[in-house]
Design an enzyme around this catalytic site. Sequence first.
Site, short mmCIF file in Angstrom:
data_model
loop_
_atom_site.label_atom_id
_atom_site.label_comp_id
_atom_site.label_asym_id
_atom_site.label_seq_id
_atom_site.Cartn_x
_atom_site.Cartn_y
_atom_site.Cartn_z
N ARG A 39 14.77 -3.60 2.50
CA ARG A 39 13.33 -3.41 2.69
C ARG A 39 12.98 -3.04 4.13
NH1 ARG A 39 10.39 -7.98 -1.12
NH2 ARG A 39 11.44 -7.38 -3.05
N ASP A 151 -4.34 -11.92 -1.65
CA ASP A 151 -2.92 -11.70 -1.45
C ASP A 151 -2.69 -11.39 0.03
OD1 ASP A 151 -0.54 -11.23 -3.63
OD2 ASP A 151 -0.11 -10.19 -1.75
#
Length: 284
Positions: A39, A151
């Site tokens: 990532r 979030d």
Amino acid sequence: MTNREFTFRKSEFNALREIVYARTGIHLKETKFEMVYSRLARRIRALKMQDFAEYLEYIKSPEGDAEAGDFVNAMTTNLTRFFREGHHFQYLRNDVIKPKVEGARKGLFDRKLRIWSAGCSSGMEPYSIAMTVKASLPSNEKWDVKILATDIDTNMLNTGRAGLYRDRDCESIPPKLLKRFVDIQPDGKGQMNSDLRSLISFKYLNLMESWPIKGPFDAIFCRNVMIYFDVPTQQKLVTRYMDLLGPEGLIFVGHAEALVANHPSLISVGRSSFRVADDYRKSA
């Protein structure tokens, strides 16, 4: 030994784990080494850096504040689908919405619903909540409904606000609800209709920071979020959620988050679904 584009040492991995924990509360296990490499290699490539050492120094520096959002987004796992763990939506309908409707008709409650989707990811959870609410409330009664969706991943929040999903994502929506609430586009994608979108407010929130949120909530969904935190952090979060639940409110957690069942002031009402004990409210 795996050939990698960038050098990635165990010491750098551990340093990144500490930063992730400090900024998000997420506890990355040692088994996540390859995930972190994969990532963050994208970020290193995008920033035209040489290796992880350079990236690490960058995010630790004052100049690295601009990278904070992309760093957190990269480290956040977003696995979700519409009506995931479908029993929770049955409990929402039967144990939250139905009693509220009956109580409102008797003058016991206002016609108001407040629901929080904490860790809402790409928005499939709050839209599932919205569909359940709209399908459960009497069509001839006016209700004040607000769904808060929060979030830490800004990319996911943008997806939620757009309310546009791939055709294969929409396959888990029950056919009747799909027909009523989703506009199928020429390319097959599903656009959540304006009735649903008007109910939901998508907001950025780091659960480790202060919560500019006022309760009480009739239901809080925090599912498959706490599994990424260590036990002390999990316990703190559970208590904070409990303090925001209304007298008959329910908290829904993921099936793997059995730790909640051990909280002395939570009463199980079904599969990974809980109500706050009265003695906790009296002592609060």
